[in-house]
Structure formats: structure tokens, C-alpha cells
Design a protein around this motif. Structure first.
Motif, mmCIF file in Angstrom:
data_model
loop_
_atom_site.group_PDB
_atom_site.id
_atom_site.type_symbol
_atom_site.label_atom_id
_atom_site.label_comp_id
_atom_site.label_asym_id
_atom_site.label_seq_id
_atom_site.Cartn_x
_atom_site.Cartn_y
_atom_site.Cartn_z
ATOM 1 N N ASP A 1 0.740 -1.240 -0.194
ATOM 2 C CA ASP A 1 -0.529 -0.705 0.270
ATOM 3 C C ASP A 1 0.880 0.980 0.163
ATOM 4 O OD1 ASP A 1 -2.358 -1.296 0.274
ATOM 5 O OD2 ASP A 1 -2.613 -1.552 2.319
ATOM 6 N N ARG A 2 2.170 1.484 -0.432
ATOM 7 C CA ARG A 2 2.832 2.341 -0.344
ATOM 8 C C ARG A 2 3.622 2.764 -2.224
ATOM 9 N NH1 ARG A 2 4.010 3.340 5.006
ATOM 10 N NH2 ARG A 2 4.602 1.555 5.852
ATOM 11 N N ASP A 3 3.107 4.143 -2.606
ATOM 12 C CA ASP A 3 3.667 4.349 -4.104
ATOM 13 C C ASP A 3 4.930 3.719 -3.700
ATOM 14 O OD1 ASP A 3 1.213 5.675 -3.314
ATOM 15 O OD2 ASP A 3 1.895 7.368 -2.544
ATOM 16 N N LEU A 4 5.999 3.838 -3.103
ATOM 17 C CA LEU A 4 7.481 4.129 -3.380
ATOM 18 C C LEU A 4 8.571 2.931 -2.277
ATOM 19 C CD1 LEU A 4 9.888 4.960 -5.655
ATOM 20 C CD2 LEU A 4 10.022 6.584 -4.376
ATOM 21 N N VAL A 5 8.964 2.534 -2.556
ATOM 22 C CA VAL A 5 9.989 1.340 -1.715
ATOM 23 C C VAL A 5 11.335 2.184 -2.377
ATOM 24 C CG1 VAL A 5 10.867 -0.087 -0.062
ATOM 25 C CG2 VAL A 5 8.683 -0.202 -0.824
ATOM 26 N N ILE A 6 12.250 2.665 -1.527
ATOM 27 C CA ILE A 6 14.125 3.138 -2.010
ATOM 28 C C ILE A 6 14.358 2.111 -0.999
ATOM 29 C CG2 ILE A 6 15.610 5.008 -1.788
ATOM 30 C CD1 ILE A 6 13.518 7.190 -2.048
ATOM 31 N N VAL A 7 15.115 1.385 -1.637
ATOM 32 C CA VAL A 7 16.135 0.017 -1.674
ATOM 33 C C VAL A 7 17.045 0.639 -1.517
ATOM 34 C CG1 VAL A 7 17.047 -1.586 -1.217
ATOM 35 C CG2 VAL A 7 14.756 -1.620 -2.117
ATOM 36 N N GLU A 8 17.832 0.816 -0.338
ATOM 37 C CA GLU A 8 20.170 0.853 -0.011
ATOM 38 C C GLU A 8 20.303 -0.134 -0.616
ATOM 39 O OE1 GLU A 8 23.124 3.049 3.132
ATOM 40 O OE2 GLU A 8 20.947 2.836 3.155
ATOM 41 N N GLY A 9 21.823 -0.217 -0.331
ATOM 42 C CA GLY A 9 22.784 -1.488 -1.143
ATOM 43 C C GLY A 9 23.958 -1.281 -0.068
ATOM 44 N N ALA A 10 24.244 -2.236 -0.042
ATOM 45 C CA ALA A 10 25.847 -2.169 0.947
ATOM 46 C C ALA A 10 27.254 -2.214 0.500
ATOM 47 C CB ALA A 10 25.516 -3.437 2.193
ATOM 48 N N GLY A 11 27.558 -1.730 0.385
ATOM 49 C CA GLY A 11 29.322 -1.839 0.003
ATOM 50 C C GLY A 11 28.931 -1.720 -1.460
ATOM 51 N N SER A 12 29.596 -2.497 -2.160
ATOM 52 C CA SER A 12 29.445 -2.990 -3.750
ATOM 53 C C SER A 12 29.308 -3.734 -4.473
ATOM 54 C CB SER A 12 31.006 -1.534 -4.163
ATOM 55 O OG SER A 12 30.635 -1.818 -5.738
ATOM 56 N N PRO A 13 27.690 -3.351 -5.357
ATOM 57 C CA PRO A 13 28.264 -5.012 -6.160
ATOM 58 C C PRO A 13 29.140 -5.167 -7.274
ATOM 59 C CG PRO A 13 27.759 -3.046 -7.368
ATOM 60 C CD PRO A 13 27.474 -2.362 -6.005
ATOM 61 N N ALA A 14 30.302 -4.396 -7.378
ATOM 62 C CA ALA A 14 31.461 -4.421 -7.962
ATOM 63 C C ALA A 14 32.170 -5.836 -7.436
ATOM 64 C CB ALA A 14 32.464 -3.724 -8.287
ATOM 65 N N GLU A 15 32.138 -5.508 -6.030
ATOM 66 C CA GLU A 15 32.352 -7.366 -4.895
ATOM 67 C C GLU A 15 31.737 -8.657 -5.709
ATOM 68 O OE1 GLU A 15 31.426 -5.886 -1.456
ATOM 69 O OE2 GLU A 15 33.423 -4.483 -1.494
ATOM 70 N N VAL A 16 32.667 -9.386 -6.952
ATOM 71 C CA VAL A 16 31.690 -10.059 -7.667
ATOM 72 C C VAL A 16 32.096 -10.826 -7.207
ATOM 73 C CG1 VAL A 16 30.827 -8.718 -9.898
ATOM 74 C CG2 VAL A 16 33.648 -9.418 -9.571
ATOM 75 N N ASN A 17 33.525 -11.119 -6.348
ATOM 76 C CA ASN A 17 33.097 -12.836 -5.066
ATOM 77 C C ASN A 17 32.101 -12.680 -4.732
ATOM 78 O OD1 ASN A 17 34.840 -9.638 -4.182
ATOM 79 N ND2 ASN A 17 35.504 -11.600 -2.896
#
Length: 476
Positions: free
Chosen positions: A120-136
Motif C-alpha cells: 500500500d505504498r507508492d514507493l520503496v527506496i532500497v539501499e545497497g551495501a558496499g559495492s556490487p563490483a565485489e563479484v567474489n
């Protein structure tokens, strides 16, 4: 989802600012962070704990903090292990290697929390952690692209130009991501720019050409960021204020140091974080020993720096001391952990500045609390988040009334005090009365309103420099 091309690019603040901007547009907004790592936790309205940054983001949305806003919270207890909090409650204590093998099993509760918080919300803003470039770390990921893929959430990648190399941050992330993850990134933004933003126009074009991501803006450095509660204790270290000097030894596992935020925001006060290897300053008016995730280990660290000797000298000079939660426990005569709750079973002598002793108990107390400062009758709101029970003669000189019971302890000379209640200094009247009681009157300051005003200013800052309309378009 706001992800970063590195750590500390300003994701938490951007989520708070974007959330407040969208609220001001009349939208119903909520924050979400699948996984956070922090000992600076907030107690929620539904009786659990989440990262302090998500509590600020909830405030930006005009909401009470809820456990579903941060379903997985990692609270480091050692260099290689952490307590794992799932949907507000302790799940396990794991070494990093073991958590890496188990974290994929936490995706179902993470997605459950995401669905509930978005209902029932218009928008959820999600925060990541660290960096997605840490593909390991991609296998089993729940914090960045693993979550974005599972929840089908479009991603905006943010780079920190203040550190330098921002083109490499963003283009390099594009280069190392697998195609299915790279396709989730729809836009990018540059944060923490100092000076004339037009000087980086060509840089934006280069990034857009090499990534095919939509540019969403160059965000200048937000000068008032220091007025918002800090997520990292290092963000407090550079804040200098007025003539009243408060020294805070930086414990290895310092926890719930939001007690310091209202003090750093007070014009008459300087809060100085004392790093390991430095003595406690001889000219401090007040020493605050903050909370700790590992009280016995941090007490050993405290002694290893010689701070016990410095603190005793501070008290002999007539200086004041306040211990909060773990700091309160350290000030007593003994800490007893026969059941090994914090590690190996142990009984250790405390600093001996309060005639109390603490017994560690398995149950963690989590509660939002209203209290009264007995010296003046001022009301305060705060929270409890601790293990351990503290008793002794100095508790007969309690200085708070909490749910009809006395709370805290005071030394016979009134110079040393301790309590379990966090968040006291956010109450303007109490803050002024407490500092006046140690002979240091301060100028009146509405702390909570200053945070609201800063969130509004941050929202206006982002509206001016970030394409919020395009961001909402990307979000569908």
C-alpha cells in the motif's frame, strides 16, 4: 535501489533525502535495506532492532522505524565474527566464512519484509551495501544485485567523486558485472562534488557512453550533512563546536553512539573522539564511555590504552564521567559472565568508579522507554538495548525514573554516573539541565527540529541537482 560504486559513497543520506523529497511531493514512501552491518542500532516500534541509518530514513518518510525496514543486521563482535539479527531478533552468532555460506538462506525473510514494507505504498527506496563490483561475493548475495534480481528492482549506481577516480568506479563496475546484473542498473549519479559541477559534464558523457546508463545528476557536497545522526563514529570525529569539551574514547566495538549526536549538534559543545594510542585529554569537562557490543573485550582495550589511568586522573581533578550501557558496566567494580555470553566465561574487575557490579544474562532487553530526570523532573525518551543486570549501593543514588523504577547509579561525590538508557541527550531540556549540572550551561537548541529542517534542506538540495522525476520514471 540505490547502490554504491564503493563504501561510504553517501547511499544512506541519498536514500533519506530522496525519501523526504518524494514525501514532500505527496507520496507514501518507505525505506528498505536488505542487509546492514553496524553496531549503531535503533530499537523499533515493533520491538526489534535495525540499523540506525534506516531509523533516520524512516524519519525522513514520516514513519516509525520497523524491523522490516532492515531485515538482516550484522553486529560485529570480533574481527572475524558477528551477531546476526533477522527481522529484529537475534538469529545466531557466526564467523564471516560461515555467514557467507548461510546468507542465501536469509533471502526468503528478506523478501517477506520487502513485500510487507511496500504494501500500500507508492514507493520503496532500497539501499545497497558496499559495492556490487565485489563479484567474489555475488553467490548467495542478499545485499546488492542478489536482492535486486530476486525482487526485480531497478538500480541506480552512485559514485563518490570526492575520493577521485569516479569514472573508473562506475565504468569498472559496468565491466565486471555479469550481463544479467548489469542490465538491472538503469541510471547513475555522482555524489559529493565540490566546486563547479559543469566541469564534470564531459565526465558524465563518458560514463553514459560506456555504460548506456541514464545520467541522473551531479550532486554537490551537502555541507549540512554533519547535522544528521552519524552512522559511523568516524563521522563524528571531525565535528568541533564550542568551549565545553566532551572526550569519548573510541572502543573497538563501540555501539549505539547516537547518544553523541545531539551533543555534537549543540553550539557550545565540542565532542572529541579519542583514538587508540592517544591519552584522554586533561582539559575535558566530561568523559563519556559509550556503549559496546563486547563489554569485557572493550574494557581490556580501554586498559591497554592507559585510559583507566587517565580516567582516574580526570576524576581526581574533579572531572565528570558518564557511562552509558556498556560504559556503565565498565565503571563498576566487577563484570561477571559465568555463562560465556560475550565469549569465554570470565569475571573481570571493572574501573571501580561506581560501587555496582554487572552480571551478564542471556536475554537481551530491547525497549523504547520514557523516563524522568529526577534532578529536574524533565521527561526524556530513549531506548534500552543491552544484556546484563547491574546492581550495587550506588544504584541507591539513581538519577532516572524509568517505568516507575529507579534507573542508573551515581558515585558518592556525584561526579560519576551511569545508566542503561540510550538517547537521553535528544531531549533538549534534559541536555541543557545535565550540562548545567556539571557547571556548563548551554544555549537552547531544538535537536529533533534541526534534523527535520536538515532533511528538508537535503530534499531541496537533491531536487535542485538530481533528476528526481527521471528517477521515479526508472522506478516505474
Amino acid at each position: 535501489m540505490i547502490q554504491g560504486a564503493g563504501s561510504n559513497v553517501g547511499k544512506s543520506m541519498l536514500v533519506a533525502g530522496i525519501a523526504r523529497a518524494c514525501v514532500k511531493r505527496g507520496m507514501s514512501v518507505a525505506p528498505f535495506k536488505p542487509q546492514n552491518m553496524s553496531n549503531n542500532a535503533a530499537v523499533t516500534a515493533d520491538g526489534g532492532e535495525i540499523g540506525r541509518a534506516q531509523a533516520l530514513q524512516a524519519m525522513a518518510c514520516g514513519l516509525d522505524p520497523l524491523v522490516d525496514m532492515n531485515p538482516v543486521l550484522l553486529k560485529p563482535e570480533s574481527e572475524i565474527g558477528a551477531q546476526v539479527i533477522v527481522q529484529g531478533k537475534r538469529f545466531a552468532t557466526m564467523k564471516a566464512r560461515d555467514y557467507g555460506k548461510q546468507k542465501s538462506k536469509l533471502m526468503p525473510p528478506v523478501l517477506d519484509s520487502f513485500r510487507r514494507i511496500g504494501k500500500d505504498r507508492d514507493l520503496v527506496i532500497v539501499e545497497g551495501a558496499g559495492s556490487p563490483a565485489e563479484v567474489n561475493l555475488r553467490a548467495g548475495d542478499i545485499a546488492n544485485m542478489g536482492f535486486a534480481s530476486a525482487a526485480n528492482v531497478p538500480v541506480v549506481l552512485v559514485g563518490d567523486i570526492d575520493r577521485g577516480g569516479v569514472i573508473a568506479q562506475l565504468v569498472g563496475t559496468h565491466a565486471v558485472l555479469p550481463p544479467e546484473d548489469e542490465a538491472l542498473i538503469k541510471g547513475f549519479a555522482i555524489n559529493k562534488f565540490r566546486g563547479d559541477t559543469t566541469l564534470f559534464a564531459e565526465g558524465m558523457d563518458i560514463i553514459a557512453a560506456r555504460t548506456d546508463w541514464t545520467p541522473l545528476g551531479i550532486i554537490p557536497w551537502f555541507a549540512d550533512a554533519w547535522k544528521l545522526p552519524a552512522e559511523d563514529v568516524m563521522d563524528i570525529a571531525s565535528r568541533k563546536g564550542g568551549a565545553i569539551k566532551i572526550a569519548v574514547p573510541r572502543l573497538n566495538r563501540i555501539a549505539n553512539f547516537d547518544d553523541l549526536d545531539p551533543l555534537t549538534a549543540t553550539a557550545d559543545v565540542t565532542v572529541e573522539i579519542i583514538e587508540a594510542g592517544r591519552p584522554l585529554p586533561g582539559d575535558a569537562d566530561l568523559v563519556i564511555i559509550p556503549g559496546s557490543k563486547s563489554t569485557i573485550a572493550d574494557l581490556a582495550h580501554f586498559r591497554a590504552q592507559g585510559w583507566d589511568v587517565d580516567l582516574a586522573a580526570h576524576v581526581r581533578r574533579g572531572g565528570h564521567v558518564l557511562g552509558v550501557c556498556g560504559g556503565y558496566q565498565m565503571l563498576g567494580t566487577e563484570i561477571i559472565d559465568d555463562d560465556g555470553i560475550e565469549g569465554a566465561p570470565a569475571r573481570v574487575p571493572g574501573l571501580g568508579l561506581l560501587n555496582v557490579r554487572t552480571v551478564m544474562v542471556p536475554h537481551k532487553r530491547l525497549a523504547l522507554s520514557e523516563a524522568t530526570y529526577l534532578a529536574t523532573g524533565d521527561r526524556v525518551s530513549g531506548y534500552e538495548i543491552h544484556i546484563g543486570m547491574t546492581e550495587g549501593p550506588d544504584c541507591n543514588r539513581a538519577w532516572l525514573s524509568l517505568h516507575g523504577r529507579n534507573e542508573g547509579a551515581t558515585s558518592a561525590d556525584g561526579k560519576v554516573m551511569g545508566c542503561y538508557l540510550h538517547g537521553l541527550f535528544a531531549a533538549d531540556a534534559f541536555r541543557a539541565a545535565f550540562l548545567a549540572s556539571i557547571g556548563k550551561p548551554v544555549t537552547a537548541h531544538d535537536y529533533t527540529q534541526s534534523i527535520e529542517d536538515t532533511l528538508d534542506a537535503l530534499a531541496d538540495h537533491l531536487e535542485a541537482h538530481m533528476d528526481i522525476h527521471q528517477l521515479l520514471t526508472l522506478a516505474g
